[in-house]
Every structure is written in structure tokens, then in C-alpha cells.
Design a protein around this motif. Structure first.
Motif, short mmCIF file in Angstrom:
data_model
loop_
_atom_site.label_atom_id
_atom_site.label_comp_id
_atom_site.label_asym_id
_atom_site.label_seq_id
_atom_site.Cartn_x
_atom_site.Cartn_y
_atom_site.Cartn_z
N GLN A 45 0.82 -1.21 0.00
CA GLN A 45 0.00 0.00 0.00
C GLN A 45 0.85 1.27 0.00
O GLN A 45 1.80 1.38 0.77
N TRP B 138 -2.32 5.14 -4.51
CA TRP B 138 -2.94 5.02 -3.17
C TRP B 138 -4.30 4.34 -3.26
O TRP B 138 -4.60 3.41 -2.50
N ALA B 139 -5.12 4.79 -4.21
CA ALA B 139 -6.46 4.23 -4.34
C ALA B 139 -6.42 2.78 -4.79
O ALA B 139 -7.21 1.94 -4.32
N LEU C 141 -5.88 0.31 -1.88
CA LEU C 141 -7.08 0.16 -1.05
C LEU C 141 -8.16 -0.63 -1.78
O LEU C 141 -8.87 -1.45 -1.18
N LEU D 219 -8.15 3.12 7.56
CA LEU D 219 -8.79 3.29 6.26
C LEU D 219 -9.58 2.06 5.86
O LEU D 219 -10.66 2.16 5.27
N ARG E 164 -15.36 3.48 6.33
CA ARG E 164 -15.73 4.15 5.09
C ARG E 164 -15.60 5.66 5.23
O ARG E 164 -15.20 6.35 4.29
N ARG F 231 -13.52 7.33 7.04
CA ARG F 231 -12.09 7.72 6.98
C ARG F 231 -11.64 7.75 5.51
O ARG F 231 -10.90 8.64 5.10
N ARG F 232 -12.08 6.78 4.74
CA ARG F 232 -11.72 6.76 3.31
C ARG F 232 -12.34 7.93 2.56
O ARG F 232 -11.70 8.56 1.71
N LEU G 44 -10.49 10.66 0.38
CA LEU G 44 -10.81 10.86 -1.03
C LEU G 44 -11.11 12.32 -1.35
O LEU G 44 -10.84 12.79 -2.47
N LEU H 70 -12.74 3.04 -6.01
CA LEU H 70 -12.70 3.20 -4.56
C LEU H 70 -13.90 3.97 -3.99
O LEU H 70 -14.44 3.57 -2.94
N GLU I 173 -16.19 -2.56 4.95
CA GLU I 173 -15.35 -2.19 6.08
C GLU I 173 -14.81 -3.46 6.71
O GLU I 173 -15.58 -4.37 7.04
#
Length: 542
Positions: free
Chosen positions: A295, A351-352, A355, A388, A392, A394-395, A399, A412, A418
Motif C-alpha cells: 500500500q 494510493w487508491a 485500497l 482506512l 468508510r 475515513r476513506r 478521497l 474506490l 469495512e
């Protein structure tokens, strides 16, 4: 000493446990509740989460690459003001590496890329990392002896014997292959290298090299499958290479390292997009394949890799503008500092993509938590990534801060999954234990080593995982509220496969002819390590 952890929520997916209960420890092991005996020490952990110590399967914490990065970037380690990585010339040294890992509840870490000729130095460095147990994966796949065996059409048995001899000499836990044939092709001025390209002079393809090493580990019954760094890492459109590599596994076990770096498409005006959904679907449909993610997190880091072809290409993106490329024996190495920027389109896609892979791959027993430390991010960012995955909200907040044109090239924003605490425990405890054939860790069953992490539930998930409430290593209390309370020394974990020792005579003649030295001078003698009982063997299947 008899120790009782009383009344905690025991989460042990390896043994199917998620319940309120007591955990008993004696002589460094988990034991059944003793009858008629009182504990020498009791810890009231009611309301706390009790897990096995975490296992990091892929983190570059020792060896020539790591030390070169220390020398190249001293300015990043002169103070703790920047949350960099443990690559210090002083404060954040190998010693601090063990301290930080233990504080987060990690008790076993695997250094995944040690060149056989550098194994002695790597083990000496690892032995200076306190508390945690360590292991190494040795690198083959670009070395002249192996490529010569393949060119000459040598038997499966000969290749397996060579692999086993290397594992034994380097006291390794498994085998890593990095851009199979690509580093050797780089010596002939190649700048790209794909699965079916041939290595000049040897006439063997990357596919052939991977197949040979993969089969050797199966024949040797080494628990961990071939740990593969694919071709075309970081290249737009490389998802096609990753999918082809998965198909090339032919149903045999294969582990793909830092999968995020192969999850790219080439859509859009930037010619760069996330293809994580395609890659995740392929992994979900291929049960013989396991992956770790690698990641990316935003911030300054340094990339270190034995993929010299890729690292040479990356020197133009170095920040700060300096790098080291060593086109040496077999793989060589490259050290290139890099700044992942939140406002950069390419970095935000990376990054995306990671995840997405975490959230789209279904089976937590086949996906492993890594940042490819330090390549995607320092391991100190792990608690933030847990947050993260588990939130959700936090993501969504994250974003909102990246370039909004990124959202059209990643799935994403639409992902609502979660992770729960059991899935985190599987991915960081039970699954690594099964992947490496560990019977004594990654779990809290009777007879397992008393590597235990206790966490205080907190609305701030990152804070909970950053500072464990208690950590026990082999039954010793080593961490209290995120701080080290007691130092001890860990073991080195290794395999000991059975093989025909006649291969060592061939290697002896080879080294005398090409190097003028005995091949034994590169072997790691157990007695040189300064700790008592330095090695613990992981059994190969009979």
C-alpha cells in the motif's frame, strides 16, 4: 512463571475463537487453564482485545539496500520531526526497528529480499534488532548458475538441489524472485522485460525462470511458495503482465508481492488508471495464488529494490534528486528516494489502487497486509491503513483531499466494505502463519509461543493499533501502553529442506573457476550470530 490475562476478548481466527475469556501463559507458551494453581502475575484485560502477535511477511529492514539508503539520506534521520522510516544512522537504527514494531504488537517480521552473497551481513544486522523474531527470503532468478542450469536443460532435481543448497547456506525461510531475468537483461542494455522475453546469452524467458523456481519449491516441500516480484512493476498497463503471470502459475502455489504496483491500466488523458478491479477478480478466481498489497501512503520515503532495471528507470523521479544504482552480481540493487504527494494524480491513483485491492479481494487468508516497507510507505503507517480499511468515513475524508479527476479512474468511491477486527486478525496473524507453515505463532492455541498483543478499543482506530496496551514476546511482557518495558532478543526462522549434497561439489567448482574462492565463504555460520539458540527451523512437509 505463570501469567494470567483475565477477561479479555480473545480474537484467534486460526482456532476459530472470538469470545470473552482468560489466557494462560507459562514458560513462554500458551497453556490450558491450570487446575488448583494461582498465577504469579495477573493482568486484568477486561474490555481489551487480545490477539496473537502480528506477523509482517514483507518488510525491508536489513541488508545492503537498507544500509545504502541510510547512507544516501542522512538528512531524513537527523530528527524525529518527520515521521520517516527506521533507516537511521543514529536514532532510528536497527535497534529502533524492533522497538517500533513491538510497540504496535508485531512480534515476527520477514525481510523479503536478501542476495545470497549478502546474507551474512543481513543476519548480523537482523540479530541487532531486539524483541521480534526475524526471517529472510533469499533472492534467485538472475544469477548465472541458475540461468546456466536452465539454458542447459538440467533436470528439475538439479534446480531443486541448487535452491535447497542456497536456502540452507543463507539460513532463509523461503525464496524471492525479482523481475525474473530482467536484471540480467539490464546488463545487456534492456530497458523493458516481460514474461516471455528472453534473457540475452541464456536464451531462457522470464516465464521459464519462474516456472523452474516455483516447481523447485514444490518439490522441496518448502511451505512458503515462490515470492514473486513481477515484470513491468510500476508501468502503465502492467495489469496485463500480472494477469498473465497468474495464469502462468499453472495451478501451483505462487505468492505475488506488493500487488498494488502491478495494478495499473492506461486509461485517461494521463495514460494511467487503476485496474485493481480486474486484478482482484483474477485473484479471487485463482485459489492457488496469494498476494500482499504494498500500500502507498502519502509522504516522503525511499524505494529500495533489487529490480535494477526498474530502479534505473525511476531515477528521473527521485526526490530528493539523488540515487544509487549497483549493477552488480545477479540482481544488483537500486535506491531511489521518492515523495508520494497527495495532490499528484499518479500517486493518488497508486494510493487508491492498493485500497481497492484490499477491499475487492474476498478471502483474507489470501491477502496480506504490507506497504512493501519502505517502498510504498514506512511500516510506521500501518495503523493509519488499518483505519482506512475499517472505516468508510475515513476513506471518504481522504478521497475528498486528492485530485477529483482521479475518481473517474478508480472504483474506490463506490466501495462500502469495512474490515472488521476478525479480518484484520486473519490478515496479520492467522493467514501469515499458514502461508509460512508456522505451527507455533499467529494463534493463541495451547502450545503456541506466547506472542500476545493486547489492544484498548478506541474510536481512533489508528491510535489503538499504534500503541498496544500490552505485548508479550515468548511470555515476557515487553510493551506496556506502547512503550518498551523489557528488552529481549528474538530468533531467526528458517527452513531446512532435504537435498542431494552433490550440488555443493558443483558449486565449489563453479566458484573456484569464476571467483577464485570457496563458495562456503558466503555461507552464514550459525556460530557467528551473537544470540543464544539463534535459529528456529520451520518444517518442510515430508
Amino acid at each position: 512463571m505463570l501469567t494470567l490475562l483475565k477477561g479479555g476478548r480473545i480474537i484467534d481466527p486460526y482456532n476459530g475463537r472470538d469470545e470473552i475469556g482468560d489466557l494462560w501463559i507459562e514458560d513462554g507458551r500458551i497453556i490450558a487453564a491450570p487446575q488448583g494453581r494461582q498465577p504469579d502475575a495477573t493482568h486484568d484485560v477486561a474490555g481489551k482485545i487480545v490477539m496473537a502477535g502480528a506477523i509482517d511477511i514483507h518488510s525491508h529492514i536489513a541488508g545492503g539496500n537498507v544500509n545504502t539508503a541510510r547512507l544516501l539520506l542522512p538528512e531524513l534521520h537527523r530528527s524525529r520531526t518527520a515521521p520517516m522510516l527506521p533507516l537511521a544512522t543514529a536514532k532510528w537504527s536497527t535497534y529502533e526497528t524492533g522497538v517500533i514494531y513491538a510497540g504496535m504488537g508485531f512480534t515476527t517480521v520477514v525481510e523479503p529480499a536478501v542476495a545470497p552473497h549478502q546474507a551474512l551481513q543481513a543476519h548480523l544486522e537482523l540479530s541487532n534488532i531486539p524483541i521480534i523474531d526475524k526471517a529472510t527470503l533469499c533472492i534467485l532468478g538472475n544469477d548465472d548458475f541458475l540461468l546456466g542450469l536452465l539454458r542447459e536443460g538440467e533436470s528439475r532435481a538439479a534446480i531443486a538441489d541448487y535452491v535447497a543448497s542456497t536456502l540452507a547456506a543463507t539460513h532463509s525461510l523461503g525464496l524471492k524472485c525479482i523481475n525474473a531475468g530482467g536484471a540480467e537483461a539490464f546488463k545487456y542494455n534492456a530497458r523493458t522485460f516481460s514474461l516471455d522475453d528472453e534473457v540475452p546469452f541464456y536464451g531462457v524467458t522470464s516465464r521459464k525462470i519462474v516456472e523452474g523456481l516455483q516447481q523447485a519449491l514444490v518439490d522441496l516441500k518448502v511451505p512458503h511458495p515462490l515470492h514473486l516480484h513481477c515484470n513491468n512493476l510500476g508501468v502503465p498497463g502492467n495489469v496485463a503482465t500480472a494477469v498473465a503471470t497468474i495464469d502462468a502459475a499453472r495451478g501451483l502455489p505462487l505468492h505475488l508481492a506488493h500487488m498494488q504496483f502491478y495494478g495499473y491500466g492506461s486509461e485517461g488523458e494521463h495514460g494511467f488508471s487503476s485496474a485493481a478491479s480486474t486484478l482482484a477478480a483474477k485473484v479471487n478466481a485463482t485459489p492457488n495464488v496469494t498476494v500482499d498489497i504494498g500500500q502507498v501512503m502519502f509522504g516522503q520515503t525511499v524505494t529500495i529494490s533489487a529490480d535494477t532495471l526498474r530502479q534505473f528507470t525511476a531515477t528521473g523521479s527521485a526526490k530528493p534528486k539523488k540515487s544509487v544504482i549497483n549493477d552488480g552480481d545477479a540482481n544488483g540493487f537500486g535506491v531511489v528516494p521518492y515523495l508520494y504527494r497527495e495532490g499528484d494524480f499518479i500517486n493518488a491513483i497508486q494510493w487508491a489502487c492498493g485500497l481497492e485491492l484490499f477491499l475487492l479481494i474476498d478471502d483474507p487468508y489470501r491477502i496480506f497486509f504490507t506497504t512493501d516497507h519502505p517502498n510504498g510507505a514506512p511500516f510506521t503507517t500501518y495503523p493509519d491503513i488499518f483505519a482506512l480499511l475499517m472505516s468508510r468515513e475515513r476513506r471518504a475524508e481522504a478521497l475528498s483531499r486528492i485530485p477529483q479527476d482521479v475518481l473517474a479512474y478508480t472504483t474506490l468511491p463506490a466501495l462500502t466494505r469495512e474490515y472488521d477486527i476478525n479480518e484484520i486478525a486473519k490478515m496479520t496473524r492467522a493467514a501469515p502463519a499458514k502461508l509460512f507453515g508456522f505451527k507455533d505463532r499467529g494463534q493463541l492455541g495451547e502450545g503456541s509461543v506466547a506472542d500476545v498483543a493486547v489492544y484498548s478499543p478506541n474510536g481512533d482506530i489508528a491510535k489503538m493499533f499504534r500503541h498496544a496496551h500490552l505485548v508479550f514476546k515468548d511470555g515476557d511482557l515487553v510493551v506496556r501502553d506502547g512503550r518498551i518495558s523489557h528488552y529481549r532478543w528474538g530468533k531467526a526462522l528458517k527452513v531446512n529442506p532435504v537435498y542431494d549434497k552433490a550440488i555443493n561439489r558443483r558449486l565449489g567448482a563453479y566458484y573456484e573457476q569464476h571467483y577464485g574462492v570457496s563458495h562456503n565463504m558466503f555461507a552464514v555460520p550459525a556460530h557467528i550470530l551473537p544470540r543464544k539458540d539463534p535459529f528456529k527451523e520451520v518444517a518442510c512437509a515430508k
